[in-house]
Structure formats: structure tokens, C-alpha cells
Motif scaffolding. Sequence first.
Motif, PDB file in Angstrom:
ATOM      1  N   GLU A  67      16.461 -41.408  16.679  1.00 39.76           N
ATOM      2  CA  GLU A  67      16.305 -40.805  18.004  1.00 39.76           C
ATOM      3  C   GLU A  67      15.493 -39.513  17.950  1.00 39.76           C
ATOM      4  O   GLU A  67      14.560 -39.316  18.732  1.00 39.76           O
ATOM      5  CB  GLU A  67      17.683 -40.524  18.605  1.00 39.76           C
ATOM      6  N   VAL A  68      15.831 -38.632  17.018  1.00 40.07           N
ATOM      7  CA  VAL A  68      15.241 -37.280  16.982  1.00 40.07           C
ATOM      8  C   VAL A  68      13.976 -37.221  16.130  1.00 40.07           C
ATOM      9  O   VAL A  68      13.053 -36.481  16.427  1.00 40.07           O
ATOM     10  CB  VAL A  68      16.283 -36.260  16.464  1.00 40.07           C
ATOM     11  N   LYS A  69      13.939 -37.981  15.048  1.00 38.23           N
ATOM     12  CA  LYS A  69      12.830 -37.960  14.086  1.00 38.23           C
ATOM     13  C   LYS A  69      12.518 -36.527  13.624  1.00 38.23           C
ATOM     14  O   LYS A  69      11.416 -36.012  13.818  1.00 38.23           O
ATOM     15  CB  LYS A  69      11.587 -38.619  14.682  1.00 38.23           C
ATOM     16  N   PRO A  70      13.489 -35.889  12.986  1.00 37.56           N
ATOM     17  CA  PRO A  70      13.315 -34.488  12.576  1.00 37.56           C
ATOM     18  C   PRO A  70      12.505 -34.354  11.291  1.00 37.56           C
ATOM     19  O   PRO A  70      12.318 -35.316  10.545  1.00 37.56           O
ATOM     20  CB  PRO A  70      14.756 -34.037  12.344  1.00 37.56           C
ATOM     21  N   ASP A  71      12.043 -33.132  11.054  1.00 41.63           N
ATOM     22  CA  ASP A  71      11.442 -32.777   9.765  1.00 41.63           C
ATOM     23  C   ASP A  71      12.509 -32.258   8.806  1.00 41.63           C
ATOM     24  O   ASP A  71      12.365 -32.372   7.588  1.00 41.63           O
ATOM     25  CB  ASP A  71      10.391 -31.671   9.954  1.00 41.63           C
ATOM     26  N   ILE A  72      13.565 -31.658   9.380  1.00 43.82           N
ATOM     27  CA  ILE A  72      14.628 -31.024   8.596  1.00 43.82           C
ATOM     28  C   ILE A  72      15.973 -31.485   9.152  1.00 43.82           C
ATOM     29  O   ILE A  72      16.190 -31.483  10.367  1.00 43.82           O
ATOM     30  CB  ILE A  72      14.536 -29.491   8.674  1.00 43.82           C
ATOM     31  N   LEU A  73      16.875 -31.862   8.261  1.00 43.16           N
ATOM     32  CA  LEU A  73      18.211 -32.332   8.645  1.00 43.16           C
ATOM     33  C   LEU A  73      19.279 -31.440   8.027  1.00 43.16           C
ATOM     34  O   LEU A  73      19.238 -31.160   6.824  1.00 43.16           O
ATOM     35  CB  LEU A  73      18.405 -33.772   8.172  1.00 43.16           C
ATOM     36  N   VAL A  74      20.246 -31.022   8.849  1.00 42.27           N
ATOM     37  CA  VAL A  74      21.400 -30.263   8.373  1.00 42.27           C
ATOM     38  C   VAL A  74      22.658 -31.092   8.594  1.00 42.27           C
ATOM     39  O   VAL A  74      22.892 -31.593   9.700  1.00 42.27           O
ATOM     40  CB  VAL A  74      21.540 -28.911   9.112  1.00 42.27           C
ATOM     41  N   LEU A  75      23.460 -31.239   7.547  1.00 44.01           N
ATOM     42  CA  LEU A  75      24.754 -31.922   7.620  1.00 44.01           C
ATOM     43  C   LEU A  75      25.811 -30.936   7.131  1.00 44.01           C
ATOM     44  O   LEU A  75      25.866 -30.613   5.939  1.00 44.01           O
ATOM     45  CB  LEU A  75      24.754 -33.168   6.731  1.00 44.01           C
ATOM     46  N   THR A  76      26.633 -30.442   8.032  1.00 44.26           N
ATOM     47  CA  THR A  76      27.583 -29.410   7.620  1.00 44.26           C
ATOM     48  C   THR A  76      28.844 -29.457   8.472  1.00 44.26           C
ATOM     49  O   THR A  76      29.021 -30.323   9.320  1.00 44.26           O
ATOM     50  CB  THR A  76      26.916 -28.014   7.668  1.00 44.26           C
ATOM     51  N   GLY A  77      29.732 -28.534   8.220  1.00 42.12           N
ATOM     52  CA  GLY A  77      31.023 -28.471   8.893  1.00 42.12           C
ATOM     53  C   GLY A  77      31.973 -27.645   8.063  1.00 42.12           C
ATOM     54  O   GLY A  77      31.726 -26.470   7.804  1.00 42.12           O
ATOM     55  N   HIS A  78      33.060 -28.263   7.596  1.00 39.38           N
ATOM     56  CA  HIS A  78      34.037 -27.586   6.735  1.00 39.38           C
ATOM     57  C   HIS A  78      34.221 -28.380   5.443  1.00 39.38           C
ATOM     58  O   HIS A  78      34.030 -29.592   5.422  1.00 39.38           O
ATOM     59  CB  HIS A  78      35.399 -27.482   7.415  1.00 39.38           C
ATOM     60  N   ASP A  79      34.622 -27.672   4.410  1.00 45.37           N
ATOM     61  CA  ASP A  79      34.955 -28.330   3.151  1.00 45.37           C
ATOM     62  C   ASP A  79      35.891 -27.407   2.391  1.00 45.37           C
ATOM     63  O   ASP A  79      36.346 -26.382   2.902  1.00 45.37           O
ATOM     64  CB  ASP A  79      33.687 -28.625   2.339  1.00 45.37           C
ATOM     65  N   GLY A  80      36.195 -27.744   1.156  1.00 41.38           N
ATOM     66  CA  GLY A  80      37.045 -26.916   0.325  1.00 41.38           C
ATOM     67  C   GLY A  80      37.724 -27.766  -0.735  1.00 41.38           C
ATOM     68  O   GLY A  80      37.880 -28.983  -0.580  1.00 41.38           O
ATOM     69  N   MET A  81      38.113 -27.124  -1.817  1.00 36.78           N
ATOM     70  CA  MET A  81      38.873 -27.807  -2.866  1.00 36.78           C
ATOM     71  C   MET A  81      40.300 -28.046  -2.363  1.00 36.78           C
ATOM     72  O   MET A  81      40.923 -27.151  -1.793  1.00 36.78           O
ATOM     73  CB  MET A  81      38.912 -26.939  -4.121  1.00 36.78           C
ATOM     74  N   LEU A  82      40.787 -29.248  -2.559  1.00 36.79           N
ATOM     75  CA  LEU A  82      42.152 -29.560  -2.156  1.00 36.79           C
ATOM     76  C   LEU A  82      43.147 -28.820  -3.041  1.00 36.79           C
ATOM     77  O   LEU A  82      42.925 -28.665  -4.245  1.00 36.79           O
ATOM     78  CB  LEU A  82      42.396 -31.063  -2.235  1.00 36.79           C
ATOM     79  N   LYS A  83      44.227 -28.374  -2.445  1.00 34.27           N
ATOM     80  CA  LYS A  83      45.235 -27.627  -3.190  1.00 34.27           C
ATOM     81  C   LYS A  83      45.781 -28.466  -4.349  1.00 34.27           C
ATOM     82  O   LYS A  83      46.118 -29.633  -4.187  1.00 34.27           O
ATOM     83  CB  LYS A  83      46.377 -27.225  -2.259  1.00 34.27           C
ATOM     84  N   GLY A  84      45.846 -27.848  -5.519  1.00 37.73           N
ATOM     85  CA  GLY A  84      46.365 -28.520  -6.703  1.00 37.73           C
ATOM     86  C   GLY A  84      45.324 -29.318  -7.463  1.00 37.73           C
ATOM     87  O   GLY A  84      45.620 -29.867  -8.525  1.00 37.73           O
ATOM     88  N   GLN A  85      44.096 -29.389  -6.934  1.00 39.62           N
ATOM     89  CA  GLN A  85      43.028 -30.122  -7.603  1.00 39.62           C
ATOM     90  C   GLN A  85      42.147 -29.146  -8.388  1.00 39.62           C
ATOM     91  O   GLN A  85      41.747 -28.119  -7.863  1.00 39.62           O
ATOM     92  CB  GLN A  85      42.158 -30.869  -6.585  1.00 39.62           C
ATOM     93  N   ASN A  86      41.845 -29.471  -9.631  1.00 40.37           N
ATOM     94  CA  ASN A  86      40.964 -28.612 -10.432  1.00 40.37           C
ATOM     95  C   ASN A  86      39.885 -29.413 -11.160  1.00 40.37           C
ATOM     96  O   ASN A  86      39.245 -28.917 -12.073  1.00 40.37           O
ATOM     97  CB  ASN A  86      41.770 -27.785 -11.436  1.00 40.37           C
ATOM     98  N   ASN A  87      39.696 -30.681 -10.733  1.00 45.17           N
ATOM     99  CA  ASN A  87      38.628 -31.500 -11.291  1.00 45.17           C
ATOM    100  C   ASN A  87      37.393 -31.329 -10.411  1.00 45.17           C
ATOM    101  O   ASN A  87      37.256 -31.976  -9.371  1.00 45.17           O
ATOM    102  CB  ASN A  87      39.048 -32.962 -11.356  1.00 45.17           C
ATOM    103  N   TYR A  88      36.489 -30.455 -10.838  1.00 45.63           N
ATOM    104  CA  TYR A  88      35.330 -30.113 -10.025  1.00 45.63           C
ATOM    105  C   TYR A  88      34.314 -31.243  -9.949  1.00 45.63           C
ATOM    106  O   TYR A  88      33.383 -31.174  -9.147  1.00 45.63           O
ATOM    107  CB  TYR A  88      34.661 -28.851 -10.572  1.00 45.63           C
ATOM    108  N   THR A  89      34.455 -32.296 -10.780  1.00 38.75           N
ATOM    109  CA  THR A  89      33.475 -33.371 -10.814  1.00 38.75           C
ATOM    110  C   THR A  89      33.996 -34.663 -10.189  1.00 38.75           C
ATOM    111  O   THR A  89      33.431 -35.731 -10.403  1.00 38.75           O
ATOM    112  CB  THR A  89      33.028 -33.643 -12.266  1.00 38.75           C
ATOM    113  N   SER A  90      35.047 -34.556  -9.390  1.00 37.64           N
ATOM    114  CA  SER A  90      35.597 -35.722  -8.695  1.00 37.64           C
ATOM    115  C   SER A  90      35.542 -35.494  -7.186  1.00 37.64           C
ATOM    116  O   SER A  90      36.026 -34.476  -6.691  1.00 37.64           O
ATOM    117  CB  SER A  90      37.045 -35.979  -9.118  1.00 37.64           C
TER     118      SER A  90
END
Length: 287
Positions: A151-174
Amino acid sequence: MPAFNIGDIVVRKSYGGDVYFKITDIVKVNCEEDRVILKGLDHRLIADAPPSDLKLPDLEDVNSDKLIYSKRVNKNVKRILSDRRSMGIKDKRGFRDDETFGRSGRILHIDADEEYLNTCIKTYKQLNLEVTPKLIAEASQPEIILDLLNEVKPDILVLTGHDGMLKGQNNYTSLDSYRSSRFFVEAVKVARSYDPSLDDLVIFAGACQSFYEAIIEAGANYASSPHRVLIHALDPVFICEKVAYTGINKVLTIQEAISNTITGIKGIGGLETRGKYRQGFPKSLYS
């Protein structure tokens, strides 16, 4: 312990009160204690905590913190506009001192947070950027992205919102350790199936503490967060501005691309990327 309400500004005692949050929901988990859903005031972070871990901060401290960020954003905007003029770069309306005009890259900004999206829209306008904003939850972004790109045919795309590491999780590569990174990765893959060229479609994706490596591997030009730190709500805007107003004959270094972001190299990284700005000639007599 004080009673908390939706809309209250709070900090987490277990984290030393390092981030100011707004309460967005209070969920009944069991008969003993509720769970409070939190959204960062200035950072793209979502978290949850028991009421016993929360406290109300001094409002003077909250206002002081917001003023610091506001001053830095305003300083960035003024410097960017001044730099453009000094380099003879025209915005989408052009300047009237010669016969040239300019066209910056078109942006499609998909955001899961209405407040942050409205803040971004205001800054895009200040920076004379052409943007189509869409409010879409992280989990729905992979499903809707293809239709929006067509629909828009942009040159630049942004995909964002919220994120964060889940509590108790320490596997940064999963991906299972993150709240929203999986959705950003999936959406980037769909966008790259639409246009595989990193020069034709420039993509920024991610939020606070996002799985940077997976998002880049999926096909993004820029992503957060290399050091799993918090990023500012306006960081995607400043990345877009740099790409949109850099000439098509120039390849941006990573250092140049992130030079105007609030968070810097610990929060944003990516790949060398060609700019999207084109100069035109002659300017219409009626412009």
C-alpha cells in the motif's frame, strides 16, 4: 504499601528505581497478590512486577528526568535542521534561493504504542520527514506488514513497540527469552521477502533489550539492542532522519547513522546503508 492505580508513575525497588514506568494494567494472578503491567515513560520497555516491588517516586525527580530528555531531543532537532541548511540540503518543500529541490526517503512507521507513535509523528514533522504511521501490536506486525508495504511502498520501514527480557531468563541467544523479539524477527523476514535489497528497503526493527543479532540476521539494516540496554522512544526517528536525508551516492557508516540517537552504540547497531535523499532540478515556478 500504597494502593496503585492504572496511570500511576512508579519505579521498581528491586532495580533501584532506575526506570520510570506508567502502570497500564493490574492483573489478578492469585488470591494473594496482583501483578502490575508497566510501560516505560521514555523507553520502549514493557515489564511486570508485584505491587510490593513498586513505589511512587518524587514527581520533581520524574519531571527533571523528562526535562533532560526533552532538552536533548530539542537540541538534536535544531542541530539536524541547522546541519542540513549548512550543507545545502533541501527538505521536501525545497528552499527558494536556487533552482534545485530535494526529495527525502518515505517512511512507514509501525508502532505498538499509541503514545510513543504520536510523539514520533510530532518529531517527524519537526524534521520535515514524510511518514505514514500505523498503530499495530507487535504480535500482529508479521501478519499485516506485507499489505502495508504494498500500500505505502516506503523507502524506510520501522517496526517497533515494546520488548524486554522476560523475568528469570538469562539466555540472550534464545527468542524465548524476549517479550516481542520473535514478532520483530518474523516481520522483518516478511518485509525482506517483499524486497530483499538492503539498499532499496531500509529496515529498523526492535525496542528495549531486543534480540539484536536475530533481527539483523532476519534482514534488518538497523536493530536494537546490541548490549540489551533500554532505547529511547525517539531513537527510530533519528535513525530514519539520517538515512532519509543522506544522499543516494553516500553509504552511511554505523557511527554516522546512530550519531543523533539518544541511546547510542550500546542500544542501536546495524549495517552500512546507502542514503535515500535525491536532489532535483529545476524547481517548479509554482512551488
